[in-house]
Design an enzyme around this catalytic site. Structure first.
Site, PDB file in Angstrom:
ATOM      1  N   LYS A 180       0.865  -1.186   0.000  1.00 46.15           N
ATOM      2  CA  LYS A 180       0.000   0.000   0.000  1.00 46.15           C
ATOM      3  C   LYS A 180       0.900   1.233   0.000  1.00 46.15           C
ATOM      4  O   LYS A 180       1.206   1.807   1.055  1.00 46.15           O
ATOM      5  CB  LYS A 180      -0.908  -0.056   1.242  1.00 46.15           C
ATOM      6  CG  LYS A 180      -2.218   0.662   1.080  1.00 46.15           C
ATOM      7  CD  LYS A 180      -3.219   0.182   2.109  1.00 46.15           C
ATOM      8  CE  LYS A 180      -4.381   1.139   2.295  1.00 46.15           C
ATOM      9  NZ  LYS A 180      -5.164   1.431   1.106  1.00 46.15           N
TER      10      LYS A 180
HETATM   11  N1  PMP Z   1      -7.480  -2.458  -3.074  1.00 46.75           N
HETATM   12  C1  PMP Z   1      -6.742  -1.371  -2.821  1.00 46.75           C
HETATM   13  C2  PMP Z   1      -5.927  -0.784  -3.918  1.00 46.75           C
HETATM   14  C3  PMP Z   1      -6.748  -0.809  -1.550  1.00 46.75           C
HETATM   15  O1  PMP Z   1      -6.002   0.274  -1.291  1.00 46.75           O
HETATM   16  C4  PMP Z   1      -7.518  -1.393  -0.525  1.00 46.75           C
HETATM   17  C5  PMP Z   1      -7.534  -0.804   0.861  1.00 46.75           C
HETATM   18  N2  PMP Z   1      -8.174   0.421   0.887  1.00 46.75           N
HETATM   19  C6  PMP Z   1      -8.276  -2.517  -0.825  1.00 46.75           C
HETATM   20  C7  PMP Z   1      -8.227  -3.037  -2.109  1.00 46.75           C
HETATM   21  C8  PMP Z   1      -9.075  -3.208   0.243  1.00 46.75           C
HETATM   22  O2  PMP Z   1      -8.204  -3.689   1.211  1.00 46.75           O
HETATM   23  P1  PMP Z   1      -8.662  -3.939   2.710  1.00 46.75           P
HETATM   24  O3  PMP Z   1      -9.802  -4.880   2.632  1.00 46.75           O
HETATM   25  O4  PMP Z   1      -7.477  -4.527   3.357  1.00 46.75           O
HETATM   26  O5  PMP Z   1      -9.068  -2.632   3.262  1.00 46.75           O
END
Ligand code: PMP
Length: 296
Positions: free
Chosen positions: A154
Protein backbone atom coordinates in the site's frame (compact mmCIF):
# COMPACT_ATOMS: atom_id res chain seq x y z
CA UNK A 1 -15.12 17.01 4.88
CA UNK A 2 -13.34 18.20 7.99
CA UNK A 3 -10.92 15.55 9.24
CA UNK A 4 -9.87 17.35 12.39
CA UNK A 5 -10.48 20.37 14.55
CA UNK A 6 -8.49 22.24 17.19
CA UNK A 7 -9.08 19.44 19.72
CA UNK A 8 -7.96 16.52 17.55
CA UNK A 9 -4.84 14.58 18.44
CA UNK A 10 -2.65 12.62 16.07
CA UNK A 11 0.13 10.23 17.00
CA UNK A 12 3.43 11.41 15.53
CA UNK A 13 6.74 9.61 16.12
CA UNK A 14 6.01 8.54 19.67
CA UNK A 15 4.01 11.54 20.83
CA UNK A 16 0.41 12.63 20.82
CA UNK A 17 0.23 16.11 19.32
CA UNK A 18 -2.55 18.39 18.18
CA UNK A 19 -3.30 17.88 14.48
CA UNK A 20 -3.49 21.61 13.83
CA UNK A 21 -0.09 22.22 15.46
CA UNK A 22 1.86 19.42 13.76
CA UNK A 23 4.04 20.22 10.78
CA UNK A 24 5.63 18.27 7.99
CA UNK A 25 8.90 18.48 6.09
CA UNK A 26 8.52 20.22 2.74
CA UNK A 27 11.78 18.66 1.55
CA UNK A 28 10.56 15.11 2.13
CA UNK A 29 10.48 12.39 -0.50
CA UNK A 30 6.97 11.37 0.53
CA UNK A 31 5.58 14.72 -0.52
CA UNK A 32 7.59 14.98 -3.74
CA UNK A 33 7.75 11.40 -4.96
CA UNK A 34 4.97 9.57 -3.08
CA UNK A 35 7.59 7.62 -1.12
CA UNK A 36 5.44 6.50 1.79
CA UNK A 37 3.26 3.58 2.82
CA UNK A 38 -0.04 3.62 4.64
CA UNK A 39 -2.90 1.57 6.04
CA UNK A 40 -6.59 1.98 6.65
CA UNK A 41 -8.27 0.14 9.51
CA UNK A 42 -11.41 0.62 11.50
CA UNK A 43 -12.41 0.75 15.14
CA UNK A 44 -15.92 -0.36 16.00
CA UNK A 45 -17.99 0.36 19.06
CA UNK A 46 -18.91 -3.15 20.20
CA UNK A 47 -20.51 -4.60 23.32
CA UNK A 48 -16.92 -5.53 24.29
CA UNK A 49 -15.88 -1.86 24.06
CA UNK A 50 -13.88 -0.13 21.33
CA UNK A 51 -12.33 -2.80 19.12
CA UNK A 52 -9.95 -2.49 16.19
CA UNK A 53 -10.85 -5.01 13.49
CA UNK A 54 -7.92 -7.18 12.39
CA UNK A 55 -5.39 -4.64 13.69
CA UNK A 56 -2.48 -7.10 13.55
CA UNK A 57 -3.07 -7.91 9.91
CA UNK A 58 -3.18 -4.20 9.06
CA UNK A 59 -0.02 -3.23 10.94
CA UNK A 60 1.79 -6.32 9.64
CA UNK A 61 0.83 -5.28 6.12
CA UNK A 62 2.13 -1.78 6.85
CA UNK A 63 5.47 -3.33 7.77
CA UNK A 64 5.64 -5.43 4.59
CA UNK A 65 4.61 -2.42 2.48
CA UNK A 66 7.52 -0.45 3.99
CA UNK A 67 9.92 -3.37 3.51
CA UNK A 68 8.89 -3.57 -0.15
CA UNK A 69 10.19 -0.04 -0.73
CA UNK A 70 13.08 -0.03 1.78
CA UNK A 71 11.39 2.37 4.12
CA UNK A 72 12.71 1.83 7.67
CA UNK A 73 10.07 0.39 10.01
CA UNK A 74 11.48 0.30 13.54
CA UNK A 75 8.11 -0.13 15.32
CA UNK A 76 6.42 -3.29 16.53
CA UNK A 77 2.86 -4.17 15.58
CA UNK A 78 2.04 -4.46 19.26
CA UNK A 79 3.16 -0.96 20.18
CA UNK A 80 1.35 0.55 17.21
CA UNK A 81 -1.88 -1.19 18.21
CA UNK A 82 -1.52 0.11 21.78
CA UNK A 83 -0.86 3.64 20.54
CA UNK A 84 -3.87 3.46 18.24
CA UNK A 85 -6.16 2.54 21.15
CA UNK A 86 -4.67 5.41 23.13
CA UNK A 87 -5.20 7.79 20.24
CA UNK A 88 -8.87 6.81 20.05
CA UNK A 89 -9.25 7.35 23.79
CA UNK A 90 -7.53 10.77 23.61
CA UNK A 91 -9.92 11.79 20.84
CA UNK A 92 -12.98 10.30 22.60
CA UNK A 93 -13.68 8.18 19.58
CA UNK A 94 -15.45 4.84 19.66
CA UNK A 95 -16.03 4.14 15.98
CA UNK A 96 -13.44 5.54 13.62
CA UNK A 97 -11.39 5.07 10.50
CA UNK A 98 -7.68 5.00 11.30
CA UNK A 99 -4.94 6.01 8.93
CA UNK A 100 -1.33 5.14 9.82
CA UNK A 101 1.19 6.62 7.36
CA UNK A 102 4.93 5.97 7.25
CA UNK A 103 6.83 8.63 5.33
CA UNK A 104 10.40 9.46 4.48
CA UNK A 105 12.21 12.60 5.57
CA UNK A 106 14.27 15.28 3.79
CA UNK A 107 16.00 13.89 0.71
CA UNK A 108 15.67 15.14 -2.82
CA UNK A 109 17.70 12.25 -4.23
CA UNK A 110 16.06 9.14 -5.65
CA UNK A 111 17.69 6.96 -3.02
CA UNK A 112 16.15 4.85 -0.28
CA UNK A 113 15.29 6.64 2.95
CA UNK A 114 17.71 6.40 5.87
CA UNK A 115 14.93 7.03 8.35
CA UNK A 116 11.21 7.44 8.45
CA UNK A 117 8.40 8.88 10.50
CA UNK A 118 5.02 7.52 11.42
CA UNK A 119 1.80 9.40 11.87
CA UNK A 120 -1.51 7.85 12.93
CA UNK A 121 -4.68 9.85 12.43
CA UNK A 122 -8.28 8.88 13.13
CA UNK A 123 -11.59 10.38 12.16
CA UNK A 124 -15.24 9.41 12.21
CA UNK A 125 -16.20 8.13 8.79
CA UNK A 126 -19.24 6.25 7.53
CA UNK A 127 -18.98 3.72 4.71
CA UNK A 128 -16.63 5.22 2.11
CA UNK A 129 -18.95 4.64 -0.85
CA UNK A 130 -22.20 5.21 1.03
CA UNK A 131 -24.88 2.61 1.75
CA UNK A 132 -26.71 2.48 -1.58
CA UNK A 133 -26.08 -0.07 -4.30
CA UNK A 134 -23.37 1.20 -6.62
CA UNK A 135 -23.12 2.14 -10.26
CA UNK A 136 -19.61 1.27 -11.43
CA UNK A 137 -17.88 1.62 -14.77
CA UNK A 138 -14.86 0.03 -16.36
CA UNK A 139 -11.98 2.47 -16.38
CA UNK A 140 -9.53 3.06 -19.24
CA UNK A 141 -6.85 3.39 -16.57
CA UNK A 142 -5.29 0.04 -15.75
CA UNK A 143 -3.82 -1.25 -12.51
CA UNK A 144 -0.04 -0.89 -12.24
CA UNK A 145 1.92 -3.71 -13.87
CA UNK A 146 3.05 -6.18 -11.14
CA UNK A 147 6.52 -6.26 -12.71
CA UNK A 148 6.99 -2.53 -12.38
CA UNK A 149 5.14 -1.97 -9.13
CA UNK A 150 4.78 -3.86 -5.88
CA UNK A 151 0.99 -4.22 -6.21
CA UNK A 152 0.60 -6.07 -2.90
CA UNK A 153 1.99 -3.07 -0.99
CA UNK A 154 0.00 0.00 0.00
CA UNK A 155 2.34 2.66 -1.36
CA UNK A 156 1.31 6.31 -1.40
CA UNK A 157 2.36 7.13 -4.99
CA UNK A 158 0.30 4.28 -6.42
CA UNK A 159 -2.96 5.99 -5.56
CA UNK A 160 -2.63 8.68 -8.21
CA UNK A 161 -4.05 6.21 -10.73
CA UNK A 162 -6.87 5.36 -8.36
CA UNK A 163 -7.66 9.08 -7.98
CA UNK A 164 -7.73 9.48 -11.77
CA UNK A 165 -9.92 6.42 -12.30
CA UNK A 166 -12.42 7.38 -9.58
CA UNK A 167 -12.59 11.01 -10.67
CA UNK A 168 -13.32 9.94 -14.27
CA UNK A 169 -16.03 7.55 -13.05
CA UNK A 170 -17.72 10.24 -10.95
CA UNK A 171 -17.53 12.73 -13.83
CA UNK A 172 -19.41 10.20 -15.99
CA UNK A 173 -22.14 9.75 -13.35
CA UNK A 174 -20.87 6.54 -11.72
CA UNK A 175 -19.86 5.92 -8.11
CA UNK A 176 -16.66 3.94 -8.58
CA UNK A 177 -14.30 2.58 -11.25
CA UNK A 178 -13.30 -1.01 -11.96
CA UNK A 179 -9.78 -1.36 -13.28
CA UNK A 180 -8.32 -3.99 -15.61
CA UNK A 181 -5.00 -5.67 -14.95
CA UNK A 182 -2.01 -5.60 -17.31
CA UNK A 183 -3.53 -8.39 -19.45
CA UNK A 184 -7.00 -6.91 -19.76
CA UNK A 185 -8.72 -9.02 -17.08
CA UNK A 186 -10.92 -7.24 -14.55
CA UNK A 187 -8.83 -6.82 -11.41
CA UNK A 188 -10.62 -4.70 -8.82
CA UNK A 189 -12.02 -1.28 -8.03
CA UNK A 190 -9.75 1.68 -7.28
CA UNK A 191 -9.56 0.79 -3.59
CA UNK A 192 -11.79 -2.25 -3.11
CA UNK A 193 -11.66 -5.88 -4.18
CA UNK A 194 -14.32 -7.38 -6.44
CA UNK A 195 -16.49 -10.48 -6.13
CA UNK A 196 -19.08 -11.58 -8.69
CA UNK A 197 -21.80 -14.18 -8.29
CA UNK A 198 -22.79 -16.56 -11.09
CA UNK A 199 -25.03 -19.61 -10.70
CA UNK A 200 -24.78 -19.57 -6.86
CA UNK A 201 -20.96 -19.45 -6.83
CA UNK A 202 -18.70 -16.52 -6.08
CA UNK A 203 -15.68 -15.62 -8.20
CA UNK A 204 -12.86 -13.22 -7.42
CA UNK A 205 -9.58 -12.47 -9.21
CA UNK A 206 -6.53 -14.29 -7.79
CA UNK A 207 -4.05 -12.58 -5.45
CA UNK A 208 -1.24 -12.21 -8.02
CA UNK A 209 -3.13 -9.50 -9.83
CA UNK A 210 -4.92 -7.65 -7.09
CA UNK A 211 -4.21 -5.92 -3.83
CA UNK A 212 -4.43 -8.49 -0.99
CA UNK A 213 -7.39 -6.97 0.79
CA UNK A 214 -7.96 -7.97 4.39
CA UNK A 215 -11.71 -7.67 3.80
CA UNK A 216 -11.33 -9.91 0.72
CA UNK A 217 -9.78 -12.55 2.99
CA UNK A 218 -12.54 -12.01 5.58
CA UNK A 219 -15.13 -12.59 2.85
CA UNK A 220 -13.40 -15.84 1.88
CA UNK A 221 -13.40 -16.93 5.54
CA UNK A 222 -17.07 -16.05 5.95
CA UNK A 223 -17.84 -18.08 2.80
CA UNK A 224 -16.03 -21.06 4.27
CA UNK A 225 -18.09 -20.77 7.47
CA UNK A 226 -21.36 -20.41 5.54
CA UNK A 227 -20.52 -23.07 2.93
CA UNK A 228 -20.52 -20.75 -0.07
CA UNK A 229 -18.13 -21.76 -2.81
CA UNK A 230 -15.58 -19.16 -3.91
CA UNK A 231 -13.44 -19.64 -7.00
CA UNK A 232 -10.30 -17.53 -7.47
CA UNK A 233 -9.86 -17.00 -11.18
CA UNK A 234 -9.08 -14.26 -13.61
CA UNK A 235 -12.29 -12.57 -14.73
CA UNK A 236 -12.96 -11.34 -18.24
CA UNK A 237 -15.00 -8.24 -18.93
CA UNK A 238 -17.66 -10.63 -20.27
CA UNK A 239 -17.68 -12.57 -16.96
CA UNK A 240 -18.33 -9.36 -15.07
CA UNK A 241 -21.03 -8.13 -17.47
CA UNK A 242 -22.90 -11.46 -17.42
CA UNK A 243 -22.76 -12.14 -13.67
CA UNK A 244 -25.96 -12.48 -11.64
CA UNK A 245 -24.72 -9.98 -9.06
CA UNK A 246 -21.49 -8.45 -7.75
CA UNK A 247 -20.07 -6.57 -4.80
CA UNK A 248 -17.01 -4.63 -3.68
CA UNK A 249 -15.24 -5.00 -0.36
CA UNK A 250 -12.67 -3.05 1.60
CA UNK A 251 -12.10 -1.66 5.06
CA UNK A 252 -13.31 1.82 4.20
CA UNK A 253 -16.28 0.76 2.05
CA UNK A 254 -17.25 -2.40 3.95
CA UNK A 255 -19.21 -4.78 1.72
CA UNK A 256 -21.33 -2.99 -0.79
CA UNK A 257 -23.44 -4.38 -3.62
CA UNK A 258 -23.17 -3.27 -7.24
CA UNK A 259 -26.41 -2.45 -9.00
CA UNK A 260 -25.06 -1.62 -12.41
CA UNK A 261 -21.85 -1.93 -14.40
CA UNK A 262 -21.59 0.48 -17.31
CA UNK A 263 -25.03 0.20 -18.94
CA UNK A 264 -25.76 -3.33 -17.65
CA UNK A 265 -27.95 -3.77 -14.56
CA UNK A 266 -27.44 -6.98 -12.59
CA UNK A 267 -30.53 -9.22 -12.75
CA UNK A 268 -30.50 -10.60 -9.19
CA UNK A 269 -32.25 -8.69 -6.44
CA UNK A 270 -29.41 -7.73 -4.05
CA UNK A 271 -31.32 -8.89 -0.96
CA UNK A 272 -31.36 -12.43 -2.38
CA UNK A 273 -27.69 -12.66 -3.29
CA UNK A 274 -24.83 -14.43 -1.55
CA UNK A 275 -23.17 -11.01 -1.28
CA UNK A 276 -26.06 -9.72 0.79
CA UNK A 277 -25.74 -12.66 3.28
CA UNK A 278 -22.02 -11.99 3.51
CA UNK A 279 -22.66 -8.29 4.06
CA UNK A 280 -24.95 -9.09 7.01
CA UNK A 281 -22.44 -11.55 8.51
CA UNK A 282 -19.58 -9.08 8.08
CA UNK A 283 -21.48 -6.38 9.96
CA UNK A 284 -22.07 -8.77 12.86
CA UNK A 285 -18.46 -9.91 12.78
CA UNK A 286 -16.93 -6.44 13.06
CA UNK A 287 -19.36 -5.57 15.84
CA UNK A 288 -18.48 -8.84 17.60
CA UNK A 289 -22.10 -9.92 17.57
CA UNK A 290 -21.10 -13.22 15.97
CA UNK A 291 -18.84 -15.85 17.43
CA UNK A 292 -15.61 -14.76 15.78
CA UNK A 293 -13.80 -18.05 16.44
CA UNK A 294 -16.50 -20.09 14.75
CA UNK A 295 -16.43 -18.04 11.61
CA UNK A 296 -12.72 -17.36 11.09
N1 PMP B 1 -7.48 -2.46 -3.07
C1 PMP B 1 -6.74 -1.37 -2.82
C2 PMP B 1 -5.93 -0.78 -3.92
C3 PMP B 1 -6.75 -0.81 -1.55
O1 PMP B 1 -6.00 0.27 -1.29
C4 PMP B 1 -7.52 -1.39 -0.52
C5 PMP B 1 -7.53 -0.80 0.86
N2 PMP B 1 -8.17 0.42 0.89
C6 PMP B 1 -8.28 -2.52 -0.83
C7 PMP B 1 -8.23 -3.04 -2.11
C8 PMP B 1 -9.08 -3.21 0.24
O2 PMP B 1 -8.20 -3.69 1.21
P1 PMP B 1 -8.66 -3.94 2.71
O3 PMP B 1 -9.80 -4.88 2.63
O4 PMP B 1 -7.48 -4.53 3.36
O5 PMP B 1 -9.07 -2.63 3.26
Amino acid sequence: MQYYNQDTYIFLDGEFVKANEAGTDFFGQALHYGYGAFEGLRAYSTHNGVRLFKAEAHFDRLRTSCEAINLPFPWSTRELIEQTYELLAKNNMRAAYIRPLVFSGSNMHLTSAANSSIVIAAWEWGPFLGQNLLKVCLSDIRRPHPKSFQIDAKISGQYINAIRATSDAIRKGFDEALMLDQDGFVAQASSENLFIEKDYKLYTPPMENVFPGITRQTVMDICKGLNFEVVEKRLTVEDVYTADSAFLCGTAAGIIGIKQIDETTYPEDWEHTIGSSIQRTYKKLVLEQENYEVII
